[in-house]
Enzyme design. Structure first.
Site, PDB file in Angstrom:
ATOM      1  N   ALA A  99    -133.313 -29.963   3.253  1.00  0.00           N
ATOM      2  CA  ALA A  99    -133.112 -30.059   1.798  1.00  0.00           C
ATOM      3  C   ALA A  99    -131.652 -29.781   1.485  1.00  0.00           C
ATOM      4  O   ALA A  99    -131.228 -28.623   1.357  1.00  0.00           O
ATOM      5  CB  ALA A  99    -134.016 -29.074   1.069  1.00  0.00           C
ATOM      6  N   GLY A 101    -127.929 -31.231  -0.672  1.00  0.00           N
ATOM      7  CA  GLY A 101    -127.397 -32.053  -1.766  1.00  0.00           C
ATOM      8  C   GLY A 101    -128.421 -32.249  -2.874  1.00  0.00           C
ATOM      9  O   GLY A 101    -129.129 -31.332  -3.269  1.00  0.00           O
ATOM     10  N   TYR A 103    -131.211 -33.614  -2.790  1.00  0.00           N
ATOM     11  CA  TYR A 103    -132.611 -33.521  -2.368  1.00  0.00           C
ATOM     12  C   TYR A 103    -133.198 -32.122  -2.582  1.00  0.00           C
ATOM     13  O   TYR A 103    -134.408 -31.941  -2.470  1.00  0.00           O
ATOM     14  CB  TYR A 103    -132.756 -33.936  -0.901  1.00  0.00           C
ATOM     15  CG  TYR A 103    -132.641 -35.419  -0.701  1.00  0.00           C
ATOM     16  CD1 TYR A 103    -133.748 -36.247  -0.846  1.00  0.00           C
ATOM     17  CD2 TYR A 103    -131.420 -36.010  -0.387  1.00  0.00           C
ATOM     18  CE1 TYR A 103    -133.646 -37.621  -0.679  1.00  0.00           C
ATOM     19  CE2 TYR A 103    -131.312 -37.386  -0.229  1.00  0.00           C
ATOM     20  CZ  TYR A 103    -132.420 -38.180  -0.376  1.00  0.00           C
ATOM     21  OH  TYR A 103    -132.308 -39.541  -0.219  1.00  0.00           O
ATOM     22  N   ASP A 189    -140.036 -35.220   5.405  1.00  0.00           N
ATOM     23  CA  ASP A 189    -139.029 -35.437   4.369  1.00  0.00           C
ATOM     24  C   ASP A 189    -139.381 -34.580   3.172  1.00  0.00           C
ATOM     25  O   ASP A 189    -140.560 -34.481   2.786  1.00  0.00           O
ATOM     26  CB  ASP A 189    -138.989 -36.912   3.961  1.00  0.00           C
ATOM     27  CG  ASP A 189    -138.191 -37.767   4.932  1.00  0.00           C
ATOM     28  OD1 ASP A 189    -137.760 -37.232   5.976  1.00  0.00           O
ATOM     29  OD2 ASP A 189    -138.008 -38.962   4.664  1.00  0.00           O
ATOM     30  N   ASP A 191    -138.709 -35.045   0.057  1.00  0.00           N
ATOM     31  CA  ASP A 191    -139.074 -35.788  -1.159  1.00  0.00           C
ATOM     32  C   ASP A 191    -140.485 -36.365  -1.036  1.00  0.00           C
ATOM     33  O   ASP A 191    -140.724 -37.544  -1.264  1.00  0.00           O
ATOM     34  CB  ASP A 191    -138.058 -36.884  -1.467  1.00  0.00           C
ATOM     35  CG  ASP A 191    -137.861 -37.863  -0.332  1.00  0.00           C
ATOM     36  OD1 ASP A 191    -138.298 -37.563   0.796  1.00  0.00           O
ATOM     37  OD2 ASP A 191    -137.275 -38.935  -0.569  1.00  0.00           O
ATOM     38  N   HIS A 211    -146.669 -46.290   9.487  1.00  0.00           N
ATOM     39  CA  HIS A 211    -145.991 -46.743   8.273  1.00  0.00           C
ATOM     40  C   HIS A 211    -146.975 -47.584   7.454  1.00  0.00           C
ATOM     41  O   HIS A 211    -147.549 -48.542   7.969  1.00  0.00           O
ATOM     42  CB  HIS A 211    -144.770 -47.577   8.665  1.00  0.00           C
ATOM     43  CG  HIS A 211    -143.799 -47.821   7.567  1.00  0.00           C
ATOM     44  ND1 HIS A 211    -144.112 -48.560   6.448  1.00  0.00           N
ATOM     45  CD2 HIS A 211    -142.503 -47.440   7.407  1.00  0.00           C
ATOM     46  CE1 HIS A 211    -143.049 -48.633   5.654  1.00  0.00           C
ATOM     47  NE2 HIS A 211    -142.077 -47.943   6.211  1.00  0.00           N
ATOM     48  N   PRO A 212    -147.187 -47.259   6.171  1.00  0.00           N
ATOM     49  CA  PRO A 212    -148.234 -47.957   5.411  1.00  0.00           C
ATOM     50  C   PRO A 212    -147.940 -49.420   5.122  1.00  0.00           C
ATOM     51  O   PRO A 212    -148.860 -50.189   4.858  1.00  0.00           O
ATOM     52  CB  PRO A 212    -148.304 -47.157   4.108  1.00  0.00           C
ATOM     53  CG  PRO A 212    -146.949 -46.555   3.957  1.00  0.00           C
ATOM     54  CD  PRO A 212    -146.506 -46.232   5.357  1.00  0.00           C
ATOM     55  N   TYR A 214    -146.518 -51.562   7.268  1.00  0.00           N
ATOM     56  CA  TYR A 214    -146.516 -52.398   8.482  1.00  0.00           C
ATOM     57  C   TYR A 214    -147.772 -52.210   9.315  1.00  0.00           C
ATOM     58  O   TYR A 214    -147.833 -52.630  10.468  1.00  0.00           O
ATOM     59  CB  TYR A 214    -145.270 -52.081   9.320  1.00  0.00           C
ATOM     60  CG  TYR A 214    -143.988 -52.314   8.558  1.00  0.00           C
ATOM     61  CD1 TYR A 214    -143.603 -53.593   8.191  1.00  0.00           C
ATOM     62  CD2 TYR A 214    -143.188 -51.241   8.166  1.00  0.00           C
ATOM     63  CE1 TYR A 214    -142.438 -53.808   7.470  1.00  0.00           C
ATOM     64  CE2 TYR A 214    -142.027 -51.443   7.441  1.00  0.00           C
ATOM     65  CZ  TYR A 214    -141.662 -52.726   7.099  1.00  0.00           C
ATOM     66  OH  TYR A 214    -140.511 -52.928   6.370  1.00  0.00           O
ATOM     67  N   GLU A 281    -135.238 -43.283  11.809  1.00  0.00           N
ATOM     68  CA  GLU A 281    -136.551 -43.898  12.000  1.00  0.00           C
ATOM     69  C   GLU A 281    -136.513 -44.907  13.144  1.00  0.00           C
ATOM     70  O   GLU A 281    -137.489 -45.057  13.881  1.00  0.00           O
ATOM     71  CB  GLU A 281    -137.008 -44.563  10.710  1.00  0.00           C
ATOM     72  CG  GLU A 281    -138.457 -44.995  10.714  1.00  0.00           C
ATOM     73  CD  GLU A 281    -138.965 -45.360   9.329  1.00  0.00           C
ATOM     74  OE1 GLU A 281    -139.497 -44.478   8.642  1.00  0.00           O
ATOM     75  OE2 GLU A 281    -138.781 -46.541   8.935  1.00  0.00           O
TER      76      GLU A 281
END
Length: 337
Positions: A99, A101, A103, A189, A191, A211-212, A214, A281
């Protein structure tokens, strides 16, 4: 012959009977045809077809990968069994986030939702790698046997942004601190938000999340890094799934090996002036092609509102950052964007 002739019907009646029999046969055939049409037909998902995967389906989702690893849907029987088994075990899990900046404004919501849904009632250590430790004054309220570890990180000139060093920072924190304190560690992550139960069904030696956008695509269509100049390059004949970097984990020893190697590959590319298209990634997926995960989480554990995203039975972890990007592309907005 005389006996047979004695029982022969008159010609007119004989013709009428055969005509009736013929009509009866036609009617029975038609009735059988109609009954067959009314019989329910099983629905099968077409192999490799996105259309069959995107909408609601009556078929059961796969629960095993081609190499035999569990493919986890949170409320199936295998998940319920594992939750029951882990109730009898002693363990501690680390949840690690970067976390820095802008974020840091996601951090409070991330921790609040994790407290509610991430391994509720179980021992958890939050490792927050941040350049703004004042964010924890006052410290957040945590449940019993749940603790916060703040790890101060600073910018290194020439790197542009700390996010490009995330694998290196994760490896350092696992090596110097987490592996002495927890059994499993998950990297996430910041966020994101937890919106439904994420229980012990996620625990495994090496865990990755699909990954949703792909899901079910053939390997040749997945967005691997294809440039042969990059250490993250995946050849056309390689690969099984495409995994998101939003949420992955495993035993500390496995996660240390993963983050160290990915960090080395990033450094080697950087030295040559190369950067993979999807940053960390891409390197994560290169690693998981070579070392397949022992547990694969379904897109329930990394989802966002996108026309391309798989519809899932339950949303468990939502990526607010990727959802905001998708909504902007659709001309929509959200309170978190």
């Amino acid at each position: 012959m005389a006996l047979l002739q004695t029982f022969r019907l008159p010609p007119g009646l004989n013709r009428l009977t055969w005509r009736q029999l013929f009509l009866l046969c036609v009617l029975l055939s038609g009735l059988m045809y109609l009954l067959r049409l009314r019989r329910p037909v099983p629905i099968r998902a077409a192999s490799g077809s996105h259309a069959s995967e995107r909408g609601p389906s009556h078929s059961q989702p796969p629960t095993r990968t081609s190499w035999g690893a569990p493919l986890v849907w949170g409320d199936n029987k295998a998940s319920l069994r594992q939750r029951a088994e882990f109730e009898q075990r002693s363990f501690r899990v680390g949840l690690m986030v970067l976390a820095v900046g802008r974020y840091t404004h996601y951090l409070s919501h991330f921790l609040q939702t994790a407290e509610k849904h991430f391994l509720p009632g179980m021992p958890v250590s939050y490792y927050v790698l941040t350049d703004n430790p004042n964010k924890f004054d006052p410290p957040p309220e945590l449940g019993e046997d749940r603790e916060l570890r703040v790890v101060l990180v600073t910018e290194i000139p020439g790197w542009g942004h700390l996010a490009r060093r995330r694998m290196d920072l994760l490896a350092s924190t696992i090596d110097n601190q987490a592996q002495q304190e927890v059994d499993y560690v998950f990297c996430a992550d910041v966020d994101q938000e937890f919106v439904n139960l994420v229980g012990t069904e996620i625990l495994g030696t090496l865990v990755a999340t699909l990954h949703p956008e792909y899901y079910s695509m053939p390997a040749t269509a997945l967005p691997y890094e294809r440039s042969s100049d990059s250490r993250a390059c995946v050849l056309d004949e390689e690969g099984d799934y495409y995994y998101t970097s939003e949420f992955y984990g495993g035993l500390c020893s496995e996660m240390l090996a993963l983050t160290k190697l990915c960090s080395q590959l990033i450094l080697q590319d950087r030295a040559m002036g190369v950067e993979a298209k999807h940053l960390e990634e891409s390197y994560l997926n290169r690693y998981l092609v070579d070392k397949r995960p022992t547990c694969v989480l379904s897109p329930e554990y990394s989802w966002w509102d996108s026309p391309a995203a798989l519809r899932v039975p339950h949303k468990r972890v939502i990526s607010l950052g990727r959802q905001c990007a998708s909504l902007r592309n659709q001309g929509k907005s959200s309170m978190y964007c």
